[in-house]
Design an enzyme around this catalytic site. Structure first.
Site, PDB file in Angstrom:
ATOM      1  CE  LYS A 106      55.770 -25.903  10.412  1.00  0.00           C
ATOM      2  NZ  LYS A 106      56.390 -27.174  10.213  1.00  0.00           N
ATOM      3  CD  GLU A 130      58.662 -29.087  22.609  1.00  0.00           C
ATOM      4  OE1 GLU A 130      58.762 -28.703  23.770  1.00  0.00           O
ATOM      5  OE2 GLU A 130      59.586 -28.976  21.767  1.00  0.00           O
ATOM      6  CB  VAL A 133      60.853 -25.917  16.752  1.00  0.00           C
ATOM      7  CG1 VAL A 133      62.317 -26.042  16.357  1.00  0.00           C
ATOM      8  CG2 VAL A 133      60.381 -24.481  16.606  1.00  0.00           C
ATOM      9  N   GLY A 135      59.395 -31.325  15.065  1.00  0.00           N
ATOM     10  CA  GLY A 135      58.469 -32.447  15.213  1.00  0.00           C
ATOM     11  C   GLY A 135      58.364 -32.976  16.630  1.00  0.00           C
ATOM     12  N   GLY A 188      53.824 -37.197   4.099  1.00  0.00           N
ATOM     13  CA  GLY A 188      53.206 -36.214   5.010  1.00  0.00           C
ATOM     14  C   GLY A 188      54.202 -35.291   5.684  1.00  0.00           C
ATOM     15  CG  ASP A 202      59.263 -25.604   7.984  1.00  0.00           C
ATOM     16  OD1 ASP A 202      58.122 -25.471   8.445  1.00  0.00           O
ATOM     17  OD2 ASP A 202      60.086 -26.410   8.469  1.00  0.00           O
ATOM     18  CE  LYS A 206      60.024 -26.719  11.507  1.00  0.00           C
ATOM     19  NZ  LYS A 206      60.236 -27.836  10.579  1.00  0.00           N
ATOM     20  N   GLY A 305      56.062 -35.549  10.224  1.00  0.00           N
ATOM     21  CA  GLY A 305      55.182 -36.713  10.133  1.00  0.00           C
ATOM     22  C   GLY A 305      54.049 -36.600  11.147  1.00  0.00           C
TER      23      GLY A 305
HETATM   24  P1  NDP Z   1      47.390 -30.670   6.444  1.00  0.00           P
HETATM   25  O1  NDP Z   1      47.336 -29.853   5.196  1.00  0.00           O
HETATM   26  O2  NDP Z   1      47.556 -32.127   6.325  1.00  0.00           O
HETATM   27  O3  NDP Z   1      46.068 -30.395   7.311  1.00  0.00           O
HETATM   28  C1  NDP Z   1      45.492 -29.124   7.433  1.00  0.00           C
HETATM   29  C2  NDP Z   1      44.101 -29.295   8.022  1.00  0.00           C
HETATM   30  O4  NDP Z   1      43.534 -28.013   8.202  1.00  0.00           O
HETATM   31  C3  NDP Z   1      43.140 -30.082   7.124  1.00  0.00           C
HETATM   32  O5  NDP Z   1      42.352 -30.948   7.899  1.00  0.00           O
HETATM   33  C4  NDP Z   1      42.255 -29.000   6.508  1.00  0.00           C
HETATM   34  O6  NDP Z   1      40.943 -29.430   6.230  1.00  0.00           O
HETATM   35  C5  NDP Z   1      42.219 -28.000   7.622  1.00  0.00           C
HETATM   36  N1  NDP Z   1      41.943 -26.648   7.173  1.00  0.00           N
HETATM   37  C6  NDP Z   1      42.558 -25.940   6.201  1.00  0.00           C
HETATM   38  N2  NDP Z   1      42.029 -24.713   6.112  1.00  0.00           N
HETATM   39  C7  NDP Z   1      41.045 -24.656   7.034  1.00  0.00           C
HETATM   40  C8  NDP Z   1      40.120 -23.657   7.418  1.00  0.00           C
HETATM   41  N3  NDP Z   1      40.103 -22.470   6.833  1.00  0.00           N
HETATM   42  N4  NDP Z   1      39.243 -23.938   8.422  1.00  0.00           N
HETATM   43  C9  NDP Z   1      39.244 -25.132   9.017  1.00  0.00           C
HETATM   44  N5  NDP Z   1      40.111 -26.130   8.705  1.00  0.00           N
HETATM   45  C10 NDP Z   1      40.989 -25.882   7.715  1.00  0.00           C
HETATM   46  O7  NDP Z   1      48.554 -30.030   7.325  1.00  0.00           O
HETATM   47  P2  NDP Z   1      49.452 -30.740   8.423  1.00  0.00           P
HETATM   48  O8  NDP Z   1      48.613 -31.539   9.323  1.00  0.00           O
HETATM   49  O9  NDP Z   1      50.617 -31.368   7.770  1.00  0.00           O
HETATM   50  O10 NDP Z   1      50.041 -29.458   9.187  1.00  0.00           O
HETATM   51  C11 NDP Z   1      49.262 -28.746  10.107  1.00  0.00           C
HETATM   52  C12 NDP Z   1      50.164 -27.795  10.885  1.00  0.00           C
HETATM   53  O11 NDP Z   1      51.156 -28.544  11.570  1.00  0.00           O
HETATM   54  C13 NDP Z   1      50.923 -26.780  10.018  1.00  0.00           C
HETATM   55  O12 NDP Z   1      51.067 -25.586  10.761  1.00  0.00           O
HETATM   56  C14 NDP Z   1      52.271 -27.451   9.842  1.00  0.00           C
HETATM   57  O13 NDP Z   1      53.309 -26.519   9.582  1.00  0.00           O
HETATM   58  C15 NDP Z   1      52.439 -28.069  11.207  1.00  0.00           C
HETATM   59  N6  NDP Z   1      53.376 -29.176  11.270  1.00  0.00           N
HETATM   60  C16 NDP Z   1      53.271 -30.210  10.377  1.00  0.00           C
HETATM   61  C17 NDP Z   1      54.147 -31.270  10.444  1.00  0.00           C
HETATM   62  C18 NDP Z   1      54.087 -32.403   9.490  1.00  0.00           C
HETATM   63  O14 NDP Z   1      54.988 -33.257   9.521  1.00  0.00           O
HETATM   64  N7  NDP Z   1      53.072 -32.498   8.638  1.00  0.00           N
HETATM   65  C19 NDP Z   1      55.192 -31.316  11.489  1.00  0.00           C
HETATM   66  C20 NDP Z   1      55.200 -30.179  12.388  1.00  0.00           C
HETATM   67  C21 NDP Z   1      54.317 -29.165  12.263  1.00  0.00           C
HETATM   68  P3  NDP Z   1      40.652 -30.597   5.158  1.00  0.00           P
HETATM   69  O15 NDP Z   1      41.093 -31.872   5.804  1.00  0.00           O
HETATM   70  O16 NDP Z   1      39.185 -30.539   4.972  1.00  0.00           O
HETATM   71  O17 NDP Z   1      41.454 -30.239   3.946  1.00  0.00           O
HETATM   72  N1  HSE Z   2      57.473 -29.537   6.692  1.00  0.00           N
HETATM   73  C1  HSE Z   2      58.098 -29.635   7.972  1.00  0.00           C
HETATM   74  C2  HSE Z   2      59.380 -30.405   7.834  1.00  0.00           C
HETATM   75  C3  HSE Z   2      57.197 -30.309   8.951  1.00  0.00           C
HETATM   76  O1  HSE Z   2      59.571 -31.081   6.815  1.00  0.00           O
HETATM   77  O2  HSE Z   2      60.212 -30.335   8.732  1.00  0.00           O
HETATM   78  C4  HSE Z   2      57.754 -30.348  10.352  1.00  0.00           C
HETATM   79  O3  HSE Z   2      57.840 -29.069  10.901  1.00  0.00           O
END
Ligand code: NDP
Ligand code: HSE
Length: 429
Positions: A106, A130, A133, A135, A188, A202, A206, A305
């Site tokens: 986002k 999708e 915004v 989840g 998470g 954040d 959104k 999540g």
């Molecule tokens: P995490 O921090 O859990 O995961 C990020 C991942 O990206 C990790 O695997 C990390 O590697 C990898 N990474 C970081 N930098 C690099 C790089 N330079 N090159 C390659 N890989 C890289 O984040 P989330 O999974 O929580 O979030 C990911 C996206 O999803 C974000 O944009 C977030 O805003 C969005 N999002 C998250 C939600 C949530 O509930 N968590 C909900 C909705 C959207 P490594 O594992 O080695 O550290």
């Molecule tokens: N950090 C975000 C939240 C993840 O808590 O809503 C989902 O976009």
């Protein structure tokens, strides 16, 4: 049925990415049937290659995300790294090298959505987001597609799971702010830097995305008025309870009644306990969309999540893969107009103001005069006090935000006003 698989590059394998990979593997047959071709995980880019990742073939793991998206045989790139760079450069490179993109980012879409849509269009690719915004909740697609023939006038809701989790815990269990934030992070829900959640960045990202799609106009992140929830206290919850309310961090995007401008804002607000948003618990999100012909629609579900977000990512992946097979692309940028975004001062709403004042004759009249001088009409006043000091809670009728700010500034200048303990908007009545 095509037998040659569609190749997917997964950028990021954290909370969301690991769930995307898991579902791609466990539901491979169903995904194949729904798409009309198998999907194959062709590479997984991460930062720490030595980390053990359950269910991921170590041979697929790379730290060279750029080389992965440049391979030339990748059909779809799933970007779940987050942040602006390298995500932006990787997405642009993916378009140049033949891939469509699904992203949950986002922050990036709110900042650079227009340029990324233009790049996708230039190369004949898809850009779907999708999961960016609310989840798991289908919201972007209903706005982009199902409501494409209607006129949306308002989008209001809870779009950040972390802050809803914290506020819910503070309200229902009396948990402290830090304790609740730590729990949300462990589950998470929080961003890599949770400041993005608690300071409202954040939710503002959104809101910018939602307002842009809902009103078919360009709304930049800077256009969104933003207040976080770090200053909400137990005293605010107690005050809200006395009014039959609770406190939620809301995102509100509105088209002005004359239709010529829009507003977008994120801030904590008191809402009546009878309002459906009041019963949105934990990391759930809920969004009301008001459209001219459809009326009021409510979208509700898990807002954060790994697995819920992966559900939204996978939905996009299926859509993008189907488009690839049909040699078509889905809906692109929906902004075709540039409506001005009005400043917060023009927003009209109600306010709950807590003042610490001297408890002596004439103070209430003085305070009431300041409200009157700024054209802000008082609805209720409650005073409690002892030992020469009093706490005054004023709830106003609807007034422009600029008038309320002027009122508060003038109140602060009164000798009898010791301090303005809190100012909170009241919504949803
Ligand atoms: P995490 O921090 O859990 O995961 C990020 C991942 O990206 C990790 O695997 C990390 O590697 C990898 N990474 C970081 N930098 C690099 C790089 N330079 N090159 C390659 N890989 C890289 O984040 P989330 O999974 O929580 O979030 C990911 C996206 O999803 C974000 O944009 C977030 O805003 C969005 N999002 C998250 C939600 C949530 O509930 N968590 C909900 C909705 C959207 P490594 O594992 O080695 O550290
Ligand atoms: N950090 C975000 C939240 C993840 O808590 O809503 C989902 O976009």
């Amino acid at each position: 049925m095509r037998t040659r698989p569609l190749k997917v590059a997964l950028l990021g394998c954290g909370v969301v990415g690991s769930e995307v990979a898991r579902i791609m593997t466990t539901h491979a047959d169903d995904l194949t049937a729904r798409i009309g071709a198998p999907v194959e995980l062709a590479g997984v880019a991460v930062r720490r290659p030595s980390k053990v990742r359950e269910g991921i073939d170590p041979a697929l793991v790379t730290t060279d995300a750029t080389a992965l998206v440049k391979r030339g045989d990748i059909d779809v790139v799933v970007e779940v790294i987050g942040g602006i760079e390298p995500a932006r450069a990787l997405i642009t490179t993916a378009f140049e090298h033949g891939a469509s993109v699904v992203s949950a980012n986002k922050a990036l879409i709110a900042q650079d959505g227009a340029a990324l849509h233009a790049a996708a269009e230039q190369h004949g690719r898809d850009l779907y987001y999708e999961a960016a915004v609310a989840g798991a909740i289908p919201l972007i697609r209903p706005l982009r597609e199902s409501l494409a023939g209607d006129k949306v006038n308002r989008v209001l809701g809870i779009v950040n799971g972390t802050t809803n989790f914290i506020l819910d815990k503070m309200d229902s269990t009396g948990a402290g702010y830090q304790e609740a934030l730590d729990e949300a992070t462990a589950l998470g829900y929080a961003e890599a830097d949770p400041t993005a959640d608690v300071e409202g960045f954040d939710a503002a990202a959104k809101a910018a995305i939602l307002a842009g799609i809902a009103f078919h106009t360009r709304v930049r992140l800077d256009d969104v008025y933003r207040e976080g929830m770090t200053e909400v206290t137990a005293a605010d919850f107690a005050s809200a309870k006395r009014m039959g309310c609770t406190i939620k961090l809301l995102a509100i995007c509105e088209r002005a009644a004359h239709g010529g401008s829009v507003t977008a804002r994120v801030h904590p607000a008191m809402i009546p306990l009878s309002h459906p948003l009041a019963s949105v618990r934990e990391a759930y999100n809920a969004v009301f969309v008001e459209a001219e012909a459809a009326g009021q629609l409510m979208f509700y579900g898990p807002g954060a999540g790994g697995a819920p977000t992966a559900s939204a990512v996978l939905g996009d992946l299926v859509a993008v893969c189907r488009n690839k097979l049909g040699e078509a692309t889905g809906p692109g940028d929906s902004a075709y107009t540039q409506l001005p975004v009005s400043p917060m001062g023009e927003v009209v709403t109600r306010y709950h103001i807590s003042l610490d004042v001297a408890d002596k004759p004439g103070v209430l009249a003085q305070v009431a005069t300041v409200f009157a001088e700024h054209g802000v009409s008082i609805d209720t006043v409650r005073q409690t006090g002892k030992d020469g000091e009093a706490s005054l809670v004023v709830v106003t009728h609807r007034a422009p935000d600029a008038a309320l700010s002027g009122t508060v500034e003038a109140l602060r200048r009164l000798d009898t006003v010791r301090g303005v303990a809190s100012i909170m908007r009241v919504e949803g009545e």
